[in-house]
Design a protein around this motif. Structure first.
Motif, PDB file in Angstrom:
ATOM      1  N   GLU A 291       2.181   1.828  -3.450  1.00  0.00           N
ATOM      2  CA  GLU A 291       1.124   2.313  -4.324  1.00  0.00           C
ATOM      3  C   GLU A 291       0.853   3.804  -4.087  1.00  0.00           C
ATOM      4  O   GLU A 291       0.757   4.604  -5.030  1.00  0.00           O
ATOM      5  CB  GLU A 291      -0.147   1.499  -4.071  1.00  0.00           C
ATOM      6  N   LEU A 292       0.749   4.204  -2.806  1.00  0.00           N
ATOM      7  CA  LEU A 292       0.491   5.613  -2.489  1.00  0.00           C
ATOM      8  C   LEU A 292       1.672   6.493  -2.893  1.00  0.00           C
ATOM      9  O   LEU A 292       1.493   7.621  -3.367  1.00  0.00           O
ATOM     10  CB  LEU A 292       0.211   5.764  -0.987  1.00  0.00           C
ATOM     11  N   GLU A 293       2.889   5.981  -2.704  1.00  0.00           N
ATOM     12  CA  GLU A 293       4.069   6.746  -3.092  1.00  0.00           C
ATOM     13  C   GLU A 293       4.084   6.995  -4.600  1.00  0.00           C
ATOM     14  O   GLU A 293       4.381   8.110  -5.047  1.00  0.00           O
ATOM     15  CB  GLU A 293       5.333   5.999  -2.665  1.00  0.00           C
ATOM     16  N   SER A 294       3.713   5.989  -5.375  1.00  0.00           N
ATOM     17  CA  SER A 294       3.664   6.148  -6.832  1.00  0.00           C
ATOM     18  C   SER A 294       2.620   7.190  -7.223  1.00  0.00           C
ATOM     19  O   SER A 294       2.855   8.021  -8.112  1.00  0.00           O
ATOM     20  CB  SER A 294       3.339   4.809  -7.489  1.00  0.00           C
ATOM     21  N   ARG A 295       1.473   7.161  -6.550  1.00  0.00           N
ATOM     22  CA  ARG A 295       0.409   8.124  -6.870  1.00  0.00           C
ATOM     23  C   ARG A 295       0.836   9.548  -6.533  1.00  0.00           C
ATOM     24  O   ARG A 295       0.568  10.499  -7.284  1.00  0.00           O
ATOM     25  CB  ARG A 295      -0.858   7.746  -6.114  1.00  0.00           C
ATOM     26  N   LEU A 296       1.509   9.721  -5.393  1.00  0.00           N
ATOM     27  CA  LEU A 296       1.946  11.064  -5.003  1.00  0.00           C
ATOM     28  C   LEU A 296       3.034  11.588  -5.938  1.00  0.00           C
ATOM     29  O   LEU A 296       3.065  12.777  -6.276  1.00  0.00           O
ATOM     30  CB  LEU A 296       2.455  11.043  -3.560  1.00  0.00           C
ATOM     31  N   LYS A 297       3.932  10.712  -6.377  1.00  0.00           N
ATOM     32  CA  LYS A 297       4.961  11.135  -7.330  1.00  0.00           C
ATOM     33  C   LYS A 297       4.330  11.575  -8.643  1.00  0.00           C
ATOM     34  O   LYS A 297       4.733  12.579  -9.244  1.00  0.00           O
ATOM     35  CB  LYS A 297       5.941   9.989  -7.583  1.00  0.00           C
ATOM     36  N   ALA A 298       3.322  10.788  -9.089  1.00  0.00           N
ATOM     37  CA  ALA A 298       2.629  11.150 -10.326  1.00  0.00           C
ATOM     38  C   ALA A 298       1.893  12.474 -10.169  1.00  0.00           C
ATOM     39  O   ALA A 298       1.901  13.327 -11.073  1.00  0.00           O
ATOM     40  CB  ALA A 298       1.661  10.036 -10.719  1.00  0.00           C
ATOM     41  N   ALA A 299       1.247  12.667  -9.017  1.00  0.00           N
ATOM     42  CA  ALA A 299       0.525  13.922  -8.769  1.00  0.00           C
ATOM     43  C   ALA A 299       1.485  15.114  -8.772  1.00  0.00           C
ATOM     44  O   ALA A 299       1.178  16.190  -9.303  1.00  0.00           O
ATOM     45  CB  ALA A 299      -0.208  13.834  -7.432  1.00  0.00           C
ATOM     46  N   TYR A 300       2.664  14.932  -8.192  1.00  0.00           N
ATOM     47  CA  TYR A 300       3.651  16.009  -8.154  1.00  0.00           C
ATOM     48  C   TYR A 300       4.081  16.396  -9.566  1.00  0.00           C
ATOM     49  O   TYR A 300       4.204  17.579  -9.899  1.00  0.00           O
ATOM     50  CB  TYR A 300       4.853  15.539  -7.328  1.00  0.00           C
TER      51      TYR A 300
ATOM     52  N   GLU B 214       0.831  -1.205   0.000  1.00  0.00           N
ATOM     53  CA  GLU B 214       0.000   0.000   0.000  1.00  0.00           C
ATOM     54  C   GLU B 214       0.866   1.255   0.000  1.00  0.00           C
ATOM     55  O   GLU B 214       0.553   2.252  -0.670  1.00  0.00           O
ATOM     56  CB  GLU B 214      -0.919  -0.001   1.223  1.00  0.00           C
TER      57      GLU B 214
END
Length: 388
Positions: free
Chosen positions: A310-319, A307
């Motif tokens: 997964e959250l780290e990947s989403r935050l990197k993409a959002a950045y 998890e």
């Protein structure tokens, strides 16, 4: 049927899925592989390298799962490989390759019936006669190095193909359902692909293994046809067949068969682990609760780590999508974050170092130098725990 679907709850849906997968697997095995108890397959020989007891037990016996959840998990694990095969076939055809799928080599070694099933066989006659055997493996994580059992299976496939090239031992079930029996390999290629091949000695034959996880892939090879591979395969097939017959006729007990050496990564999920002599030891039921808690926490840790990734990947993409200047902080309520580039880790390629040292110093001096520079850490203890 409609009434059954309408009245089905969550558990019922999982039962339908599990039962359907089991039925479909039985039908697929019957259509593609036939009665597997009547021959030795190369996959059986490969499994024997990992654990002879588990390989023979899987061949001879059936086991019942404790519940639907356990049975479904097992079916999904098995079926993932078949689903990957379908995806790889679509990818090959998307590139305008039209492989022979599940080409079967059927032979005998003395009294031992042997079959090899080749996932994909790619054939070309231009610019030079070429044959590529592709074996697809489903893995939870991509291996750094290939296991001996996988390597032996691919080496055996290429060796059998070359050795039996001009013998009528090749079978194929076509997409139309038509079954082509007892062709030579050149006949099969000409009939199905319109490709004319010369003798095996004039063809470039290689085997490759494609390992697939849920989000990545890695290829290993090439594996070339070697006489030693076919000799080893045939000898192991003979040993497997003789032992299987002795077990079937109750001349041997399963628990007298050799088990895996050490703790294999396959042990925790092995269906034959419960009464395996490898795990035989003293009984301390008073430690059950502690072990159960330990295993549950380890399982939760894996889930939490997944998890987090997964959250780290989403935050990197959002950045990245925010078009913020690289390295600038983003305020998000009571929290602040940013993404900054990092240099990759520096690692030592030991194989490359060894090759360079051998060129400079010679093989023996290079090995002695590496040995002088190696340092072994202090001994430590590792806890292994599996759920029965």
């Amino acid at each position: 049927m409609a009434e059954t679907i309408r009245n089905t709850g969550a558990e019922g849906l999982l039962e339908i899925l599990c039962y359907g997968l089991e039925r479909d697997a039985e039908q697929r095995t019957a259509n593609r592989l036939g009665d597997r108890s009547r021959y030795v397959g190369l996959s059986d020989i490969a499994k024997m390298l990992d654990c002879p007891r588990a390989a023979l037990a899987t061949k001879l016996y059936t086991t019942e799962h404790k519940n639907t959840a356990e049975a479904l998990k097992h079916q999904l694990l098995l079926r993932r490989g078949h689903w990957f095969e379908k995806g790889v076939r679509q990818a090959l055809m998307g590139y305008c390759f039209f492989p022979l799928s599940q080409l079967e080599i059927e032979s005998r070694y003395g009294e031992v019936p042997i079959k090899a099933h080749l996932d994909f066989t790619l054939v070309a006659d231009q610019p030079q006669p070429t044959v590529r055997i592709l074996e697809v493996k489903s893995t939870v994580r991509l291996p750094t190095t290939l296991s001996e059992s996988y390597a032996m299976q691919s080496g055996g496939q290429t060796a059998l193909l070359k050795a039996y090239w001009n013998l009528p031992v090749f079978n194929l079930v076509q997409d139309t359902g038509e079954v082509l029996h007892h062709r030579t390999f050149p006949e099969m290629c000409n009939e199905c692909l319109g490709v004319s091949l010369p003798d095996a000695s004039a063809c470039d034959v290689q085997g490759w293994i494609l390992c697939l996880s849920m989000c990545d892939a890695k290829a290993f090879g090439p594996f070339l046809p070697e006489d030693t591979d076919i000799t080893r395969c045939l000898d192991m097939a003979s040993e497997f067949w003789e032992t299987m017959i002795a077990l079937r006729d109750n001349l041997l007990n399963l628990n007298t068969i050799q088990t895996v050496q050490g703790l294999s990564p396959l042990c925790p999920s092995c269906l034959w682990r419960k009464d395996c002599p490898h795990f035989k030891g003293s009984s301390h039921p008073e430690w059950e609760d502690t072990l159960a808690q330990f295993i549950d926490l380890k399982t939760q840790k894996k889930s939490i780590e997944a998890e987090i990734r997964e959250l780290e990947s989403r935050l990197k993409a959002a950045y990245q999508l925010s078009h913020t200047v690289r390295g600038e902080w983003i305020n998000a309520g009571n929290h602040t974050f940013r993404v900054i580039p990092q240099n990759g880790r520096v690692t030592l390629d030991r194989k490359r170092l060894n090759e360079e040292l051998e060129i400079l110093l010679g093989g023996q001096e290079a090995q002695m130098l590496i040995a002088r520079c190696e340092k072994q850490g202090d001994p430590f203890e590792r806890l292994y725990a599996v759920r029965n």
